[in-house]
Write a protein that holds these residues in place. Structure first.
Motif, PDB file in Angstrom:
ATOM      1  N   TYR A   1       0.857  -1.186   0.000  1.00 33.38           N
ATOM      2  CA  TYR A   1       0.000   0.000   0.000  1.00 33.38           C
ATOM      3  C   TYR A   1       0.893   1.236   0.000  1.00 33.38           C
ATOM      4  CZ  TYR A   1      -3.534  -3.323   1.572  1.00 33.38           C
ATOM      5  OH  TYR A   1      -4.373  -4.397   1.673  1.00 33.38           O
ATOM      6  N   ARG A   2       0.572   2.196  -0.846  1.00 36.25           N
ATOM      7  CA  ARG A   2       1.344   3.445  -0.898  1.00 36.25           C
ATOM      8  C   ARG A   2       0.850   4.394   0.192  1.00 36.25           C
ATOM      9  NH1 ARG A   2       4.254   3.972  -5.526  1.00 36.25           N
ATOM     10  NH2 ARG A   2       3.783   2.505  -7.178  1.00 36.25           N
ATOM     11  N   TRP A   3       1.689   5.330   0.550  1.00 38.50           N
ATOM     12  CA  TRP A   3       1.333   6.288   1.588  1.00 38.50           C
ATOM     13  C   TRP A   3       0.159   7.161   1.167  1.00 38.50           C
ATOM     14  CZ3 TRP A   3       2.670   5.689   6.363  1.00 38.50           C
ATOM     15  CH2 TRP A   3       3.837   4.993   6.673  1.00 38.50           C
ATOM     16  N   ASN A   4       0.023   7.433  -0.151  1.00 34.31           N
ATOM     17  CA  ASN A   4      -1.082   8.292  -0.591  1.00 34.31           C
ATOM     18  C   ASN A   4      -2.439   7.589  -0.512  1.00 34.31           C
ATOM     19  OD1 ASN A   4      -0.885   6.575  -2.761  1.00 34.31           O
ATOM     20  ND2 ASN A   4      -0.419   8.163  -4.262  1.00 34.31           N
ATOM     21  N   GLU A   5      -2.468   6.297  -0.190  1.00 33.26           N
ATOM     22  CA  GLU A   5      -3.721   5.570   0.025  1.00 33.26           C
ATOM     23  C   GLU A   5      -4.203   5.667   1.472  1.00 33.26           C
ATOM     24  OE1 GLU A   5      -3.786   1.532  -1.547  1.00 33.26           O
ATOM     25  OE2 GLU A   5      -1.997   2.007  -2.723  1.00 33.26           O
ATOM     26  N   MET A   6      -3.405   6.282   2.335  1.00 29.22           N
ATOM     27  CA  MET A   6      -3.688   6.297   3.772  1.00 29.22           C
ATOM     28  C   MET A   6      -4.156   7.671   4.250  1.00 29.22           C
ATOM     29  SD  MET A   6      -2.785   3.320   4.847  1.00 29.22           S
ATOM     30  CE  MET A   6      -2.066   1.955   3.990  1.00 29.22           C
ATOM     31  N   ASN A   7      -5.142   7.661   5.164  1.00 29.39           N
ATOM     32  CA  ASN A   7      -5.507   8.871   5.910  1.00 29.39           C
ATOM     33  C   ASN A   7      -4.611   9.009   7.130  1.00 29.39           C
ATOM     34  OD1 ASN A   7      -7.569  10.055   4.448  1.00 29.39           O
ATOM     35  ND2 ASN A   7      -9.159   8.841   5.450  1.00 29.39           N
ATOM     36  N   ASN A   8      -4.427   7.880   7.843  1.00 30.71           N
ATOM     37  CA  ASN A   8      -3.650   7.910   9.067  1.00 30.71           C
ATOM     38  C   ASN A   8      -3.085   6.519   9.334  1.00 30.71           C
ATOM     39  OD1 ASN A   8      -2.487   8.942  11.357  1.00 30.71           O
ATOM     40  ND2 ASN A   8      -4.367   9.007  12.556  1.00 30.71           N
ATOM     41  N   VAL A   9      -1.907   6.489   9.947  1.00 28.86           N
ATOM     42  CA  VAL A   9      -1.277   5.255  10.400  1.00 28.86           C
ATOM     43  C   VAL A   9      -0.740   5.543  11.786  1.00 28.86           C
ATOM     44  CG1 VAL A   9       0.527   3.545   9.985  1.00 28.86           C
ATOM     45  CG2 VAL A   9      -0.629   4.600   8.053  1.00 28.86           C
ATOM     46  N   ILE A  10      -1.081   4.679  12.744  1.00 31.68           N
ATOM     47  CA  ILE A  10      -0.666   4.929  14.121  1.00 31.68           C
ATOM     48  C   ILE A  10      -0.400   3.613  14.835  1.00 31.68           C
ATOM     49  CG2 ILE A  10      -2.997   5.024  15.070  1.00 31.68           C
ATOM     50  CD1 ILE A  10      -1.970   7.405  16.789  1.00 31.68           C
ATOM     51  N   LEU A  11       0.616   3.643  15.707  1.00 32.25           N
ATOM     52  CA  LEU A  11       0.934   2.504  16.555  1.00 32.25           C
ATOM     53  C   LEU A  11       0.600   2.898  17.988  1.00 32.25           C
ATOM     54  CD1 LEU A  11       2.258  -0.309  16.962  1.00 32.25           C
ATOM     55  CD2 LEU A  11       4.429   0.883  17.254  1.00 32.25           C
ATOM     56  N   ARG A  12      -0.352   2.163  18.592  1.00 29.62           N
ATOM     57  CA  ARG A  12      -0.757   2.461  19.961  1.00 29.62           C
ATOM     58  C   ARG A  12      -1.259   1.178  20.619  1.00 29.62           C
ATOM     59  NH1 ARG A  12      -4.837   6.773  19.839  1.00 29.62           N
ATOM     60  NH2 ARG A  12      -3.050   8.122  19.590  1.00 29.62           N
ATOM     61  N   ASN A  13      -0.799   0.953  21.849  1.00 31.46           N
ATOM     62  CA  ASN A  13      -1.240  -0.204  22.646  1.00 31.46           C
ATOM     63  C   ASN A  13      -1.089  -1.521  21.894  1.00 31.46           C
ATOM     64  OD1 ASN A  13      -1.940   1.606  24.641  1.00 31.46           O
ATOM     65  ND2 ASN A  13      -4.076   1.717  23.982  1.00 31.46           N
ATOM     66  N   ASP A  14       0.055  -1.740  21.280  1.00 29.78           N
ATOM     67  CA  ASP A  14       0.357  -2.970  20.531  1.00 29.78           C
ATOM     68  C   ASP A  14      -0.577  -3.201  19.351  1.00 29.78           C
ATOM     69  OD1 ASP A  14       2.454  -3.544  22.254  1.00 29.78           O
ATOM     70  OD2 ASP A  14       1.170  -4.682  23.613  1.00 29.78           O
TER      71      ASP A  14
ATOM     72  N   GLU B   1       7.528  -5.706  21.505  1.00 32.11           N
ATOM     73  CA  GLU B   1       7.349  -4.706  22.565  1.00 32.11           C
ATOM     74  C   GLU B   1       8.125  -3.444  22.201  1.00 32.11           C
ATOM     75  OE1 GLU B   1       5.551  -4.938  25.432  1.00 32.11           O
ATOM     76  OE2 GLU B   1       4.799  -6.884  24.784  1.00 32.11           O
ATOM     77  N   TYR B   2       7.493  -2.286  22.342  1.00 24.78           N
ATOM     78  CA  TYR B   2       8.136  -1.002  22.086  1.00 24.78           C
ATOM     79  C   TYR B   2       7.935  -0.102  23.293  1.00 24.78           C
ATOM     80  CZ  TYR B   2       8.457  -2.486  17.242  1.00 24.78           C
ATOM     81  OH  TYR B   2       8.761  -3.192  16.091  1.00 24.78           O
ATOM     82  N   SER B   3       8.987   0.647  23.616  1.00 21.74           N
ATOM     83  CA  SER B   3       8.887   1.603  24.727  1.00 21.74           C
ATOM     84  C   SER B   3       8.078   2.809  24.261  1.00 21.74           C
ATOM     85  CB  SER B   3      10.281   2.035  25.172  1.00 21.74           C
ATOM     86  OG  SER B   3      10.890   2.816  24.155  1.00 21.74           O
ATOM     87  N   PRO B   4       7.585   3.631  25.192  1.00 22.62           N
ATOM     88  CA  PRO B   4       6.846   4.834  24.786  1.00 22.62           C
ATOM     89  C   PRO B   4       7.672   5.770  23.898  1.00 22.62           C
ATOM     90  CG  PRO B   4       6.443   4.366  27.100  1.00 22.62           C
ATOM     91  CD  PRO B   4       7.503   3.416  26.641  1.00 22.62           C
ATOM     92  N   ALA B   5       8.973   5.858  24.139  1.00 20.25           N
ATOM     93  CA  ALA B   5       9.827   6.718  23.304  1.00 20.25           C
ATOM     94  C   ALA B   5       9.934   6.163  21.887  1.00 20.25           C
ATOM     95  CB  ALA B   5      11.209   6.839  23.935  1.00 20.25           C
ATOM     96  N   GLN B   6      10.099   4.827  21.759  1.00 15.58           N
ATOM     97  CA  GLN B   6      10.162   4.214  20.435  1.00 15.58           C
ATOM     98  C   GLN B   6       8.837   4.371  19.699  1.00 15.58           C
ATOM     99  OE1 GLN B   6      11.234   0.278  21.820  1.00 15.58           O
ATOM    100  NE2 GLN B   6      13.277   0.438  20.881  1.00 15.58           N
ATOM    101  N   THR B   7       7.730   4.197  20.414  1.00 21.83           N
ATOM    102  CA  THR B   7       6.404   4.355  19.810  1.00 21.83           C
ATOM    103  C   THR B   7       6.218   5.777  19.297  1.00 21.83           C
ATOM    104  OG1 THR B   7       5.520   2.666  21.285  1.00 21.83           O
ATOM    105  CG2 THR B   7       3.931   4.085  20.214  1.00 21.83           C
ATOM    106  N   ALA B   8       6.673   6.771  20.077  1.00 26.01           N
ATOM    107  CA  ALA B   8       6.563   8.172  19.643  1.00 26.01           C
ATOM    108  C   ALA B   8       7.397   8.424  18.392  1.00 26.01           C
ATOM    109  CB  ALA B   8       6.995   9.099  20.776  1.00 26.01           C
ATOM    110  N   ASP B   9       8.608   7.851  18.331  1.00 32.53           N
ATOM    111  CA  ASP B   9       9.454   8.009  17.136  1.00 32.53           C
ATOM    112  C   ASP B   9       8.800   7.370  15.911  1.00 32.53           C
ATOM    113  OD1 ASP B   9      11.358   9.354  18.588  1.00 32.53           O
ATOM    114  OD2 ASP B   9      12.637   7.575  18.889  1.00 32.53           O
ATOM    115  N   ILE B  10       8.223   6.176  16.102  1.00 34.48           N
ATOM    116  CA  ILE B  10       7.574   5.477  14.983  1.00 34.48           C
ATOM    117  C   ILE B  10       6.374   6.280  14.484  1.00 34.48           C
ATOM    118  CG2 ILE B  10       6.249   3.410  14.397  1.00 34.48           C
ATOM    119  CD1 ILE B  10       8.120   1.870  16.348  1.00 34.48           C
ATOM    120  N   ASN B  11       5.543   6.785  15.400  1.00 34.50           N
ATOM    121  CA  ASN B  11       4.376   7.578  14.997  1.00 34.50           C
ATOM    122  C   ASN B  11       4.783   8.885  14.333  1.00 34.50           C
ATOM    123  OD1 ASN B  11       2.357   5.766  15.751  1.00 34.50           O
ATOM    124  ND2 ASN B  11       2.439   6.425  17.880  1.00 34.50           N
TER     125      ASN B  11
END
Length: 195
Positions: free
Chosen positions: A145-158, A177-187
């Motif tokens: 899937y290309r990024w232009n097909e997405m409205n939003n992508v988010i990682l939260r609570n696994d 498992e991701y720490s809150p700091a890693q999750t923030a970087d990914i988002n």
């Protein structure tokens, strides 16, 4: 680039259908047993094969939760079911019953496909996030899937949530498992690719 180990997108649906499929195949074997038994000269070896696999297929859903290696056991039972369906097909075709033989051949092909799909779903699955888009596993490969097909992508609570522009939402369970700091970087990376 990020790579998430996920629960396969089709795993829940396929795992819910497994007991039903085994039960239906068990009933089919027992009906074939009736066909073998009512012949003029019954083949007792074939009858025993249908009894054994029919009983095992009907009992397997009740024993699934107690098994340690459920995936391997399921694959072995699927192989035995496919072998029995193809053997039954040859048996009935050799006794001039083409409708039953053809039906068993088609059922064998269907069970072989189901067994392969279940095997693939039980393998470790990964979602790859790249600059060009998101790649998700399917039964026979990957879907990109290309990024232009997405409205939003988010990682939260696994959960990795993909919100498509077509009003489709897909949530994938992330097994890492991701720490809150890693999750923030990914988002933050996701938001940079979406804008």
């Amino acid at each position: 680039m990020y790579k998430f180990r996920i629960l396969h997108p089709n795993a829940i649906t396929k795992l819910r259908m497994q007991p039903v499929m085994h039960g239906m195949i068990g009933i089919l074997f027992l009906f074939n047993l009736i066909g073998v038994y009512k012949m003029e000269h019954p083949n007792w070896l074939m009858a025993l094969l249908f009894i054994a696999l029919g009983t095992a297929s009907l009992a397997f859903p009740f024993m699934m939760r107690k098994m340690r290696k459920m995936s391997e056991t399921n694959s072995v039972l699927r192989l035995l079911q496919v072998f029995t369906l193809f053997s039954g097909s040859l048996f009935f075709l050799s006794h001039m019953q083409p409708i039953i033989g053809g039906t068993l051949l088609l059922a064998g092909l269907g069970v072989a496909y189901t067994g392969y799909a279940e095997y693939r779903i039980m393998q470790p699955a990964y979602a790859r996030i790249e600059d060009s888009g998101i790649s998700l596993p399917t039964v026979f490969g990957e879907k990109h899937y290309r990024w232009n097909e997405m409205n939003n992508v988010i990682l939260r609570n696994d959960l990795l949530t993909l919100d498509f522009r077509t009003n489709k939402v897909l949530q994938l369970e992330v097994l890492d498992e991701y720490s809150p700091a890693q999750t923030a970087d990914i988002n933050a990376y996701f938001q940079s690719r979406l804008t």
